[in-house]
Structures are given as structure tokens and as C-alpha cells.
Design a protein around this motif. Structure first.
Motif, PDB file in Angstrom:
ATOM      1  N   GLU A 222       0.815  -1.214   0.000  1.00  0.00           N
ATOM      2  CA  GLU A 222       0.000   0.000   0.000  1.00  0.00           C
ATOM      3  C   GLU A 222       0.852   1.269   0.000  1.00  0.00           C
ATOM      4  O   GLU A 222       1.817   1.362   0.754  1.00  0.00           O
ATOM      5  CB  GLU A 222      -0.792  -0.027   1.298  1.00  0.00           C
ATOM      6  CG  GLU A 222      -2.105   0.601   1.259  1.00  0.00           C
ATOM      7  CD  GLU A 222      -2.859   0.162   2.487  1.00  0.00           C
ATOM      8  OE1 GLU A 222      -3.687  -0.737   2.375  1.00  0.00           O
ATOM      9  OE2 GLU A 222      -2.583   0.714   3.565  1.00  0.00           O
ATOM     10  N   ARG A 223       0.497   2.227  -0.821  1.00  0.00           N
ATOM     11  CA  ARG A 223       1.165   3.533  -0.844  1.00  0.00           C
ATOM     12  C   ARG A 223       0.112   4.622  -0.990  1.00  0.00           C
ATOM     13  O   ARG A 223      -0.642   4.614  -1.955  1.00  0.00           O
ATOM     14  CB  ARG A 223       2.142   3.614  -2.031  1.00  0.00           C
ATOM     15  CG  ARG A 223       3.377   2.742  -1.886  1.00  0.00           C
ATOM     16  CD  ARG A 223       3.780   2.109  -3.204  1.00  0.00           C
ATOM     17  NE  ARG A 223       2.791   1.156  -3.682  1.00  0.00           N
ATOM     18  CZ  ARG A 223       2.558   0.898  -4.942  1.00  0.00           C
ATOM     19  NH1 ARG A 223       3.219   1.491  -5.879  1.00  0.00           N
ATOM     20  NH2 ARG A 223       1.629   0.016  -5.303  1.00  0.00           N
ATOM     21  N   SER A 224       0.054   5.530  -0.005  1.00  0.00           N
ATOM     22  CA  SER A 224      -0.912   6.632  -0.091  1.00  0.00           C
ATOM     23  C   SER A 224      -0.277   7.785  -0.840  1.00  0.00           C
ATOM     24  O   SER A 224       0.913   8.056  -0.679  1.00  0.00           O
ATOM     25  CB  SER A 224      -1.269   7.141   1.305  1.00  0.00           C
ATOM     26  OG  SER A 224      -1.815   6.116   2.070  1.00  0.00           O
ATOM     27  N   ARG A 225      -1.092   8.475  -1.598  1.00  0.00           N
ATOM     28  CA  ARG A 225      -0.575   9.673  -2.288  1.00  0.00           C
ATOM     29  C   ARG A 225      -0.712  10.875  -1.362  1.00  0.00           C
ATOM     30  O   ARG A 225      -1.730  11.024  -0.681  1.00  0.00           O
ATOM     31  CB  ARG A 225      -1.352   9.890  -3.582  1.00  0.00           C
ATOM     32  CG  ARG A 225      -1.165   8.743  -4.560  1.00  0.00           C
ATOM     33  CD  ARG A 225      -2.007   8.939  -5.791  1.00  0.00           C
ATOM     34  NE  ARG A 225      -1.659  10.170  -6.467  1.00  0.00           N
ATOM     35  CZ  ARG A 225      -2.439  10.764  -7.360  1.00  0.00           C
ATOM     36  NH1 ARG A 225      -3.611  10.247  -7.664  1.00  0.00           N
ATOM     37  NH2 ARG A 225      -2.058  11.879  -7.930  1.00  0.00           N
ATOM     38  N   PRO A 226       0.304  11.741  -1.322  1.00  0.00           N
ATOM     39  CA  PRO A 226       0.253  12.869  -0.399  1.00  0.00           C
ATOM     40  C   PRO A 226      -0.972  13.760  -0.628  1.00  0.00           C
ATOM     41  O   PRO A 226      -1.426  13.929  -1.766  1.00  0.00           O
ATOM     42  CB  PRO A 226       1.536  13.650  -0.718  1.00  0.00           C
ATOM     43  CG  PRO A 226       2.412  12.698  -1.438  1.00  0.00           C
ATOM     44  CD  PRO A 226       1.531  11.705  -2.122  1.00  0.00           C
ATOM     45  N   LEU A 227      -1.463  14.337   0.485  1.00  0.00           N
ATOM     46  CA  LEU A 227      -2.697  15.122   0.437  1.00  0.00           C
ATOM     47  C   LEU A 227      -2.595  16.314  -0.520  1.00  0.00           C
ATOM     48  O   LEU A 227      -3.509  16.578  -1.300  1.00  0.00           O
ATOM     49  CB  LEU A 227      -3.041  15.578   1.854  1.00  0.00           C
ATOM     50  CG  LEU A 227      -4.470  15.991   2.096  1.00  0.00           C
ATOM     51  CD1 LEU A 227      -4.947  15.492   3.456  1.00  0.00           C
ATOM     52  CD2 LEU A 227      -4.652  17.487   2.032  1.00  0.00           C
ATOM     53  N   ASP A 228      -1.461  17.037  -0.462  1.00  0.00           N
ATOM     54  CA  ASP A 228      -1.384  18.236  -1.322  1.00  0.00           C
ATOM     55  C   ASP A 228      -1.361  17.868  -2.803  1.00  0.00           C
ATOM     56  O   ASP A 228      -1.909  18.576  -3.650  1.00  0.00           O
ATOM     57  CB  ASP A 228      -0.203  19.140  -0.940  1.00  0.00           C
ATOM     58  CG  ASP A 228       1.078  18.375  -0.771  1.00  0.00           C
ATOM     59  OD1 ASP A 228       1.034  17.136  -0.923  1.00  0.00           O
ATOM     60  OD2 ASP A 228       2.124  18.989  -0.494  1.00  0.00           O
ATOM     61  N   GLU A 229      -0.748  16.714  -3.102  1.00  0.00           N
ATOM     62  CA  GLU A 229      -0.733  16.247  -4.491  1.00  0.00           C
ATOM     63  C   GLU A 229      -2.167  15.937  -4.959  1.00  0.00           C
ATOM     64  O   GLU A 229      -2.569  16.285  -6.071  1.00  0.00           O
ATOM     65  CB  GLU A 229       0.122  14.988  -4.533  1.00  0.00           C
ATOM     66  CG  GLU A 229       0.331  14.390  -5.880  1.00  0.00           C
ATOM     67  CD  GLU A 229       1.159  13.117  -5.771  1.00  0.00           C
ATOM     68  OE1 GLU A 229       2.352  13.186  -5.415  1.00  0.00           O
ATOM     69  OE2 GLU A 229       0.600  12.035  -6.031  1.00  0.00           O
ATOM     70  N   LEU A 230      -2.944  15.301  -4.066  1.00  0.00           N
ATOM     71  CA  LEU A 230      -4.322  14.956  -4.420  1.00  0.00           C
ATOM     72  C   LEU A 230      -5.180  16.205  -4.585  1.00  0.00           C
ATOM     73  O   LEU A 230      -6.030  16.281  -5.466  1.00  0.00           O
ATOM     74  CB  LEU A 230      -4.927  14.038  -3.352  1.00  0.00           C
ATOM     75  CG  LEU A 230      -4.318  12.638  -3.306  1.00  0.00           C
ATOM     76  CD1 LEU A 230      -4.819  11.861  -2.093  1.00  0.00           C
ATOM     77  CD2 LEU A 230      -4.654  11.868  -4.588  1.00  0.00           C
ATOM     78  N   MET A 231      -4.933  17.200  -3.715  1.00  0.00           N
ATOM     79  CA  MET A 231      -5.695  18.448  -3.809  1.00  0.00           C
ATOM     80  C   MET A 231      -5.451  19.117  -5.162  1.00  0.00           C
ATOM     81  O   MET A 231      -6.363  19.592  -5.819  1.00  0.00           O
ATOM     82  CB  MET A 231      -5.294  19.416  -2.683  1.00  0.00           C
ATOM     83  CG  MET A 231      -5.771  18.994  -1.323  1.00  0.00           C
ATOM     84  SD  MET A 231      -7.564  18.905  -1.234  1.00  0.00           S
ATOM     85  CE  MET A 231      -7.988  20.625  -1.370  1.00  0.00           C
TER      86      MET A 231
END
Ligand code: SAH
Ligand code: F3S
Length: 497
Positions: A222-231
């Protein structure tokens, strides 16, 4: 004198499988569009990308058929490149096996490493024989020249296997380094043609190892994408016309656990809710043990988050759940559902079920039917167990005969059709908020098609010009009075409030 202008080629992306694959293909499409490549049919394309799925054997068989077809096509054409992506690519071993079986695959690509694409095209799409390249202009010369044999005038590409030439170029393959944990996703690329509904992958891979499932082997940890990148990506999607985002992850509530600041799914939704123009947020797939009360309460209070949960149970029997290594008991699952319904009363529920998994007895199967009756899901996605080589369960006997799997599958469908119809009947006479997705034509009748907040398909006609000033379009939110229901959809009329 010759002037060389290397033309952009034509591409075709073939996609099977889940929403994650659709999201990945959209990103690849944008990349190719930005490189100046043009979309075409598979027959006309110079680059065919096969985005594959391995969750069951049927989509894998389809990919093998496509590969066989492309092998024949490549024998005829020197200007054809084949790239493979998706779940059929796992580790170096799967790549080696595939490239032995299909030496005509030019590129093995994980979506996380798709920035290899421009480099790959530069290297492989560059004509390597000087004469006769595409778009080479031969300026008239005074001296009459001997005509080149036609063979030599055809473009020759580094990839060429045409006319029995032996392939000398090795396929490219990029695989993650062992222990690589950072989510790398082609973020600066957004779907070229955004529809009002767009996918936003937020967690890649899966940390669970359900015994029947190939996903963790093929998609990695599992790898989460950083919040600011998603925003950033979400804002661009909305700027381009998206009105609804569906956040994707295999166990989506584990979002952020591996990020330094550990934002959770509800934090991400709170931030996304601030984006003007974004009307709805959906999410999938839920995993009961990661869904905390606090998370549910915060989501339930965010007006843009839609009241729908896709929460796979897979089986209604504790022994089966143990064999599947799902990590919860039936009691725990049911408690979670009760709690969700308590904290978020308007929620609709869908689930996934596998029938005919190794050793499933008639009694164990009956427990699954009992669970369906007890929970009364809105939607059940049911699949017959399909052995996936390399998984833990592939070492066990696949002992439920295919006919019996099919019987169980139909039994689930039958029970669920009745429950879904009963549940949908509670919408009769109600006014539902529908987001239009497209115009649908069935049996010569044109109707708008969209979804209500609880993710049910709703159809309604464009009102007569005399009764309405509005001409609807995809992305519009419309109030629809429900007048007719089936187990699979709702049907109604637009009302102007
Ligand atoms: N992350 C999700 C599942 C992803 S795979 C979860 O937590 O359940 C999508 C669905 O495919 C699963 O829910 C399961 O029902 C089905 N599936 C996975 N492996 C399968 C197999 N070997 N045979 C049949 N169905 C399978
Ligand atoms: Fe597969 Fe289980 Fe993960 S079904 S995707 S291993 S949660």
C-alpha cells in the motif's frame, strides 16, 4: 537533400478491469495526447497499450487473445509497438515469463512508472533506417535515380519484427525496487476528456493478503498519495469539468497511515470539500476494520460526501472468512454495519461476494444467503471463485464444480434482485437529487442517465419545452420524482422546485 520530420503516431488503449484501471488508462491517454499522438482504432494504431486485469481468469484470457492477435499484426507491420500494463505485470518473474511467451511485447509498464513513456517512444518510434522513413521528403534531383526496392522504402523501426527479421531489441520493463514505498503516480496528468464523474486513486496497492486475491502480488504494498498532491489533481479535474470525484483504494480507509502527517480519509474529504465547483465525493472500497466511528461521523457531516458505502464481505460464514483470511468475523462485520447505519442513517450499502471458494459447503453457502437477507444490501456484486496462480489458495483444491458455482451465483442474484426491488420501492414518490452523466438511448428512446446520492442509476426524459426552461447537460444536478423502479434502476420525471 532530405528533410526528416519524425511523425507522431497513433495510439489505442485497450482497458479491462476495475475503476483503478480506468483511471490509469485516462492518465496514459492524456500523456499520449500531450505527446501529440492521436487516438485510433486498434487496427490503425502504431502503439497499442493493453491495460490488463488479473482478478479473475476471464479478463486474463481476453488479454492473451489480444496478445495473440497483436503478434500476427506485428508480423505484418513493422510500425507497431505493443505495451502492457495493469495487473498482469507483477514482479520481474511475471515479466520474464510474459516476455518469453510474447517476445513481441515492447514495453512492460506500471502506471507509477509511466513517465518512461516519452523516453520509450523516443527510442522505439524513431525510424532507424535513413531511407524511406515516414514523412521524409525526397526533393527532386536532376539526375534520374534508381528506384529503391519497395522493401527498403518502408519505415523500419527499432521495434521491427516484420518479415521474419529476428528481434534484436529487448523489451523495456520498469519494476519497483524492493522496499520502494513512495506512491508515485502520474499526477501532473489528468484525464484529457473529463466527464462529470472522475476517478481519483488515493491509495495504490494493498497490504492485506486475502488468500484468493492476486492484487497485492501485482499491485504491490500500500502507498498513499500525499494530500497536497491529491488536492492539486482534484482542483485540475474540477477545472476541467469534473463535478463528482470517486476516491479509490483497495481498503480506502487505510488512506494516510503511511504518510508522515497521517491524515485520514475524512481529513482528505474535509479538504476536498473546500473545492468550489466540486459537488459530490464518493469513495471505495471500504474495509470494516479500518473504518473508525470518528471517520464515519465526520464523513456523514460533510454535505458533499455521498451516502454510499461499498463494503465487501465476500462470505457469510466464519470458517470461509478464515480460509479467505479476511481478518474479521461475521459478528465484527455485522457490528460495523449496524454502527454505520446508526451514525449515517441514509447510507446505502453494496458488497462483493465470492461463491464456490475452496471447500465451500452447501451449509456455508446458505450462511451467505442468510447474511444477504439479514443485511439487505442495496447492491451485491457476486463472482464465482476463479483460481489465481501464485495466491495462497491456488495451492488448495478448487473443489466446487463450475456448474455448482454457477448455481450458487444465480441463487445470490435471485435473492438480491428481490431485496433490491423492495429497497428501491421505498424511493417511489420521493424526490431524488440526480447528477446527469450522459444521454442514454435504449429501444429508440432518449433519456438522461445519472445517479442519485446513494449511487442508484436514475433515468428521466428531457421535459417538454412548454413545461421547462432548462435544457439539461451532463454534470447538472436535477431533482427527479421517482415513478417507477426495477431492482437495478429508478425511473422518474424532472421537477423544478
Ligand atoms: N479490495 C477489495 C477487493 C478488490 S478485488 C476488497 O477488500 O474486497 C475486487 C473483487 O473481485 C473482490 O471484492 C472479489 O469479490 C473479487 N475477486 C477477487 N479475487 C477473486 C477470485 N480469485 N475469484 C473471484 N472473484 C475474486
Ligand atoms: Fe485483494 Fe483482499 Fe486486498 S480482496 S485487494 S487482498 S483487501
Amino acid at each position: 537533400m532530405t528533410t526528416t520530420h519524425i511523425p507522431r503516431g497513433k495510439y489505442h488503449i485497450w482497458t479491462v478491469g476495475c475503476q483503478m484501471n480506468q483511471a490509469d488508462s485516462q492518465r496514459i491517454q492524456t500523456m499520449l495526447d500531450e505527446l501529440g499522438w492521436e487516438e485510433a482504432s486498434m487496427e490503425q494504431a502504431n502503439l497499442v497499450v493493453l491495460n490488463t486485469c488479473s482478478v479473475r481468469s476471464a479478463p486474463e484470457v481476453k488479454a492473451h487473445n489480444q496478445l495473440a492477435h497483436l503478434k500476427r499484426a506485428k508480423e505484418q507491420r513493422s510500425d507497431l509497438l505493443v505495451a502492457l500494463m495493469g495487473c498482469m505485470i507483477g514482479n520481474q518473474k511475471t515479466i520474464d515469463d510474459l516476455s518469453k511467451r510474447y517476445p513481441h511485447i515492447d514495453l512492460f509498464m506500471k502506471v507509477e512508472h509511466s513517465d518512461i513513456l516519452p523516453h520509450f517512444l523516443e527510442e522505439r518510434w524513431t525510424p532507424i533506417s535513413g531511407a524511406g522513413c515516414l514523412d521524409v521528403e525526397l526533393l527532386p534531383s536532376d539526375e534520374p535515380q534508381e528506384l529503391e526496392p519497395i522493401e527498403n522504402l518502408l519505415p523500419t523501426f527499432a521495434t521491427s519484427t516484420a518479415r521474419g527479421k529476428k528481434q534484436t531489441v529487448l523489451p523495456m520493463a520498469i519494476t519497483p525496487k524492493p522496499g520502494e514505498r513512495i506512491a508515485h503516480y502520474p499526477t501532473k496528468i489528468e484525464p484529457a476528456r473529463v466527464s462529470p464523474t472522475a476517478w481519483l486513486p488515493i491509495v495504490l496497492g494493498c497490504n492485506k493478503v486475502c488468500t484468493y486475491c492476486i492484487v497485492p502480488y501485482r499491485r504491490g504494498r500500500e502507498r498513499s498519495r500525499p494530500l497536497d498532491e491529491l488536492m492539486l489533481e482534484a482542483r485540475t479535474l474540477v477545472d476541467k469539468g469534473a463535478r463528482e470525484l470517486t476516491l479509490l483504494g483497495q481498503t480506502v480507509e487505510s488512506y494516510g497511515l503511511d504518510l508522515p502527517e497521517q491524515p485520514d480519509l475524512a481529513d482528505l474529504m474535509t479538504s476536498l470539500s473546500e473545492i468550489d465547483g466540486l459537488q459530490r465525493i464518493r469513495f471505495m472500497t471500504s474495509y470494516p476494520r479500518y473504518m473508525t466511528d470518528s471517520m464515519i461521523e465526520r464523513m456523514a457531516h460533510l454535505p458533499k460526501v455521498c451516502e454510499h458505502l461499498n463494503i465487501p464481505v465476500q462470505s457469510g460464514d466464519d470458517e470461509m472468512l478464515k480460509r479467505m483470511k479476511r481478518g474479521y468475523t461475521l459478528e465484527e462485520y455485522c457490528e460495523r454495519i449496524d454502527r454505520v447505519r446508526e451514525l449515517w442513517p441514509s447510507i446505502s450499502l453494496s458488497t462483493d461476494i465470492i461463491v464456490g471458494f475452496c471447500g465451500e459447503t452447501e451449509e456455508e453457502f446458505q450462511h451467505t444467503l442468510d447474511l444477504i437477507e439479514k443485511i439487505r444490501f442495496d447492491v451485491v456484486h457476486v463472482a464465482a471463485y476463479s483460481v489465481r496462480p501464485g495466491t495462497v489458495a491456488s495451492r488448495w483444491e478448487d473443489d466446487v464444480p463450475l456448474q455448482e458455482k454457477k448455481r450458487r451465483l444465480h441463487a445470490v442474484e435471485e435473492v438480491q434482485a428481490r431485496i433490491a426491488l423492495e429497497r428501491n420501492q421505498t424511493s417511489l414518490g420521493q424526490i431524488e437529487e440526480v447528477m446527469i452523466e450522459d444521454l442514454n438511448t435504449t429501444h429508440g428512446r432518449q433519456q438522461w442517465r445519472g445517479r442519485n446520492r446513494t449511487n442508484k442509476l436514475v433515468f428521466f426524459p428531457q421535459p417538454e419545452a412548454s413545461t421547462s426552461q432548462r435544457v439539461y447537460q451532463p454534470g447538472d444536478l436535477v431533482s427527479v420524482r421517482i415513478e417507477h423502479v426495477t431492482p437495478w434502476s429508478l425511473q422518474g420525471c424532472a421537477v423544478e422546485l
